[in-house]
Design a protein around this motif. Structure first.
Motif, PDB file in Angstrom:
ATOM      1  N   GLU A 109     -24.465  12.229 -35.174  1.00 22.48           N
ATOM      2  CA  GLU A 109     -25.260  13.112 -36.038  1.00 22.48           C
ATOM      3  C   GLU A 109     -24.388  13.721 -37.136  1.00 22.48           C
ATOM      4  N   ASP A 110     -23.123  14.042 -36.822  1.00 18.00           N
ATOM      5  CA  ASP A 110     -22.235  14.621 -37.824  1.00 18.00           C
ATOM      6  C   ASP A 110     -21.896  13.627 -38.929  1.00 18.00           C
ATOM      7  N   GLN A 111     -21.631  12.388 -38.563  1.00 17.94           N
ATOM      8  CA  GLN A 111     -21.351  11.381 -39.602  1.00 17.94           C
ATOM      9  C   GLN A 111     -22.536  11.274 -40.556  1.00 17.94           C
ATOM     10  N   LEU A 112     -23.736  11.308 -39.987  1.00 18.31           N
ATOM     11  CA  LEU A 112     -24.925  11.175 -40.834  1.00 18.31           C
ATOM     12  C   LEU A 112     -25.137  12.417 -41.692  1.00 18.31           C
ATOM     13  N   ALA A 113     -24.901  13.588 -41.142  1.00 18.01           N
ATOM     14  CA  ALA A 113     -25.171  14.816 -41.897  1.00 18.01           C
ATOM     15  C   ALA A 113     -24.115  15.072 -42.966  1.00 18.01           C
ATOM     16  N   PHE A 114     -22.860  14.787 -42.638  1.00 21.67           N
ATOM     17  CA  PHE A 114     -21.775  15.264 -43.501  1.00 21.67           C
ATOM     18  C   PHE A 114     -21.077  14.184 -44.324  1.00 21.67           C
ATOM     19  N   PHE A 115     -21.269  12.930 -43.991  1.00 18.28           N
ATOM     20  CA  PHE A 115     -20.471  11.896 -44.669  1.00 18.28           C
ATOM     21  C   PHE A 115     -21.322  10.831 -45.344  1.00 18.28           C
ATOM     22  N   ARG A 116     -22.575  11.158 -45.630  1.00 17.16           N
ATOM     23  CA  ARG A 116     -23.365  10.251 -46.445  1.00 17.16           C
ATOM     24  C   ARG A 116     -23.417  10.751 -47.884  1.00 17.16           C
ATOM     25  N   GLU A 117     -23.603   9.811 -48.819  1.00 17.70           N
ATOM     26  CA  GLU A 117     -23.764  10.158 -50.228  1.00 17.70           C
ATOM     27  C   GLU A 117     -25.221  10.537 -50.490  1.00 17.70           C
ATOM     28  N   GLU A 118     -25.423  11.200 -51.631  1.00 14.18           N
ATOM     29  CA  GLU A 118     -26.778  11.642 -51.995  1.00 14.18           C
ATOM     30  C   GLU A 118     -27.791  10.503 -51.923  1.00 14.18           C
ATOM     31  N   LYS A 119     -27.413   9.326 -52.429  1.00 12.58           N
ATOM     32  CA  LYS A 119     -28.386   8.221 -52.491  1.00 12.58           C
ATOM     33  C   LYS A 119     -28.739   7.672 -51.110  1.00 12.58           C
ATOM     34  N   GLU A 120     -27.975   8.073 -50.095  1.00  7.60           N
ATOM     35  CA  GLU A 120     -28.279   7.624 -48.731  1.00  7.60           C
ATOM     36  C   GLU A 120     -29.208   8.585 -47.992  1.00  7.60           C
ATOM     37  N   TYR A 269     -26.199  19.833 -55.344  1.00  9.87           N
ATOM     38  CA  TYR A 269     -25.657  21.161 -55.045  1.00  9.87           C
ATOM     39  C   TYR A 269     -25.771  21.484 -53.547  1.00  9.87           C
ATOM     40  N   ILE A 270     -26.889  21.066 -52.952  1.00  5.86           N
ATOM     41  CA  ILE A 270     -27.060  21.295 -51.508  1.00  5.86           C
ATOM     42  C   ILE A 270     -25.979  20.553 -50.738  1.00  5.86           C
ATOM     43  N   LEU A 271     -25.796  19.280 -51.061  1.00  6.15           N
ATOM     44  CA  LEU A 271     -24.831  18.484 -50.298  1.00  6.15           C
ATOM     45  C   LEU A 271     -23.409  19.004 -50.501  1.00  6.15           C
ATOM     46  N   ALA A 272     -23.113  19.475 -51.716  1.00 12.37           N
ATOM     47  CA  ALA A 272     -21.775  20.017 -51.967  1.00 12.37           C
ATOM     48  C   ALA A 272     -21.504  21.181 -51.017  1.00 12.37           C
ATOM     49  N   GLU A 273     -22.513  22.036 -50.850  1.00  8.81           N
ATOM     50  CA  GLU A 273     -22.344  23.192 -49.969  1.00  8.81           C
ATOM     51  C   GLU A 273     -22.334  22.781 -48.497  1.00  8.81           C
ATOM     52  N   LEU A 274     -23.281  21.905 -48.152  1.00  8.08           N
ATOM     53  CA  LEU A 274     -23.459  21.495 -46.753  1.00  8.08           C
ATOM     54  C   LEU A 274     -22.270  20.704 -46.230  1.00  8.08           C
ATOM     55  N   GLN A 275     -21.679  19.872 -47.083  1.00 10.47           N
ATOM     56  CA  GLN A 275     -20.706  18.890 -46.600  1.00 10.47           C
ATOM     57  C   GLN A 275     -19.246  19.259 -46.881  1.00 10.47           C
ATOM     58  N   SER A 276     -19.010  20.295 -47.700  1.00 13.19           N
ATOM     59  CA  SER A 276     -17.650  20.500 -48.199  1.00 13.19           C
ATOM     60  C   SER A 276     -16.633  20.775 -47.090  1.00 13.19           C
ATOM     61  N   VAL A 277     -17.008  21.594 -46.103  1.00 12.75           N
ATOM     62  CA  VAL A 277     -16.042  21.924 -45.050  1.00 12.75           C
ATOM     63  C   VAL A 277     -15.726  20.692 -44.200  1.00 12.75           C
ATOM     64  N   ALA A 278     -16.791  19.973 -43.810  1.00 11.21           N
ATOM     65  CA  ALA A 278     -16.581  18.785 -42.972  1.00 11.21           C
ATOM     66  C   ALA A 278     -15.743  17.736 -43.706  1.00 11.21           C
ATOM     67  N   ARG A 279     -15.908  17.646 -45.031  1.00  6.29           N
ATOM     68  CA  ARG A 279     -15.152  16.635 -45.786  1.00  6.29           C
ATOM     69  C   ARG A 279     -13.716  17.072 -46.046  1.00  6.29           C
ATOM     70  N   ALA A 280     -13.522  18.395 -46.211  1.00 12.13           N
ATOM     71  CA  ALA A 280     -12.160  18.883 -46.443  1.00 12.13           C
ATOM     72  C   ALA A 280     -11.329  18.796 -45.164  1.00 12.13           C
ATOM     73  N   HIS A 281     -12.001  18.951 -43.999  1.00 12.33           N
ATOM     74  CA  HIS A 281     -11.289  18.947 -42.714  1.00 12.33           C
ATOM     75  C   HIS A 281     -11.983  17.984 -41.753  1.00 12.33           C
TER      76      HIS A 281
END
Lengths: 286, 164
Positions: A109-120, A269-281
């Motif tokens: 679930e985390d891979q799907l929520a945090f590591f997909r691109e907008e178009k996905e 903008y939503i994805l930037a906020e939602l995904q930034s922590v998971a992508r940085a770490h």
């Protein structure tokens, strides 16, 4: 200064206590489908089922995020707890649905929520729409939960037993989301001239996003009868003295909408906020 | 006492983290405790899709059984049939009232599409003075499963578990 764990309440909160787990927060999420038979019935195409669960999960994830952005900005404490709890219900539905989709496709679930691109992301464009005012909040919640409740009622007898169980559970929650929203729309529509005008403006503004909810989807395992949706909405609007908008549906882009990964400007903008922590770490735990 | 009932009792006495006056058996979320060979398998059902207490409950059941001497413990989730407040036991109702929380009225029986409800539900009796003259002040409380009320007779605010 002594900064040992015992002196710092934040460290105490995050520490494993004697029973091997922690209160309050942490990344130790367990599989919400643990122990459930997740084999896909033979008559179903697993890829299509995964895409459909992903679409329903993305609707809940993105809209839940929009609702979470309201927390600490609402006019009354009572609405804080209401909106936070509704967002939590939807986040729970998103976790179950992303787990169902990911289990089939070999992702968490985390891979799907945090590591997909907008178009996905396959969420409808209604989910990502910018937050405006309180009238917009309750009108969007009315539209979203009326549609999703009708969809989940149908899905409660879906040929996939896991999806059917997730939907049956969601029905109970969506029913009180819809009633909460409907009561507010009536109260504002039938309130002061200012609240009436703002609610009518919210309806007019959101209405073009309704059309996408009824577009045919080849992966769909259930559809909503537009007449049943209209009957609920029309009852609420009539009770609140509001006019049903006549605006045309927001057009697809090259024949594609949110369900096909084509989103509006708000989504990035939503994805930037939602995904930034998971992508940085990536893979961080605490 | 057989080992089976012993394991059941250990699991069943786990308190709910949000409503600690209730055990998971009172709450009706404990579906089964099975013992095969060396392994205990406990099956629980979530109350709400997003209930954050599920992880805590799972951990608590696991720890209680491990401490009681059961080496292999698995806690599984079951989604269907969906939990309803009708599964809260009579004991659970009594404990809620004794702790100032109005127990839920019977859950609505539904067939066909769920009707829209634009009016507030009937008032919950005050768990402190018993008066039926109460009003609901908010549809949600500290958790999704509760609402807020105030008694017009004794003036006290109280929480109630929503019928679901």
């Amino acid at each position: 200064m002594n900064t040992s764990d015992d002196d710092n309440p934040y460290d105490l909160l995050s520490q494993d206590h004697d029973e091997g787990h922690r209160w309050a927060f942490g990344t130790g999420f367990a599989d919400p489908l643990a122990g459930i038979d997740t084999s896909v019935p033979e008559q179903l195409d697993p890829d299509a089922l995964a895409r459909w669960c992903l679409a329903l999960g993305d609707d809940a994830l993105i809209y839940s995020h929009r609702l979470q952005q309201w927390v600490a900005r609402l006019p009354e404490l009572e609405e804080e707890t209401a909106v936070a709890n509704i967002a939590l219900d939807l986040l729970g539905q998103a976790r179950l649905l992303l787990s169902r989709a990911g289990g089939i496709a070999g992702q968490t679930e985390d891979q799907l929520a945090f590591f997909r691109e907008e178009k996905e992301f396959r969420s409808v464009r209604l989910a990502e729409h910018d937050n405006r005012d309180f009238a917009e909040l309750v009108v969007r919640l009315l539209i979203f939960s009326t549609w999703r409740l009708a969809l989940f009622e149908e899905l409660s007898s879906a040929p996939d037993p896991v999806l059917a169980a997730i939907a049956a559970k969601g029905v109970n929650e969506l029913a009180y989301h819809r009633d909460y929203a409907a009561r507010w729309v009536v109260r504002l529509g039938d309130g002061t001239p200012v609240s009436h005008a703002k609610t009518q403006a919210a309806l007019d503004n959101l209405w073009p996003l309704v059309g996408e909810l009824f577009r045919p989807d080849p992966d769909a395992l259930a559809t909503v009868d537009p007449a049943a949706f209209d009957a609920v909405i029309d009852t609420v609007l009539a009770t609140g003295g509001l006019d049903r908008p006549t605006a045309a549906a927001l057009a697809p882009v090259g024949g594609r909408t949110g369900r096909d990964g084509v989103h509006t400007e708000a989504m990035g903008y939503i994805l930037a906020e939602l995904q930034s922590v998971a992508r940085a770490h990536p893979d961080a735990t605490w | 006492m057989t080992e089976q009932t012993n394991a059941y009792q250990v699991a069943a006495s786990t308190p709910d983290p949000e409503l600690p006056m209730l055990t998971i058996e009172d709450l009706g979320i404990l579906r089964s405790v099975d013992q095969s060979a060396e392994e205990i398998t406990v099956t629980i059902t979530p109350t709400y899709s997003g209930c954050p207490a599920m992880r805590e409950i799972t951990g608590d059941i696991h720890d209680r059984l491990t401490k009681a001497g059961f080496a292999q413990v698995t806690v599984n989730t079951q989604l269907a049939p969906a939990w309803t407040t009708d599964w809260i036991t009579e004991d659970g109702h009594r404990k809620l009232s004794a702790n100032g929380i109005a127990p839920p009225s019977p859950a609505p029986r539904r067939s066909g599409p769920i009707p829209l409800t634009l009016t507030a539900p009937p008032p919950a009796p005050c768990p402190r003075c018993g008066s039926a003259d109460t009003r609901r002040t908010a549809e949600f409380s500290a958790t999704a499963c509760k609402s807020l009320h105030r008694c017009n007779a004794c003036g006290e605010p109280f929480e109630g578990v929503k019928a679901l």
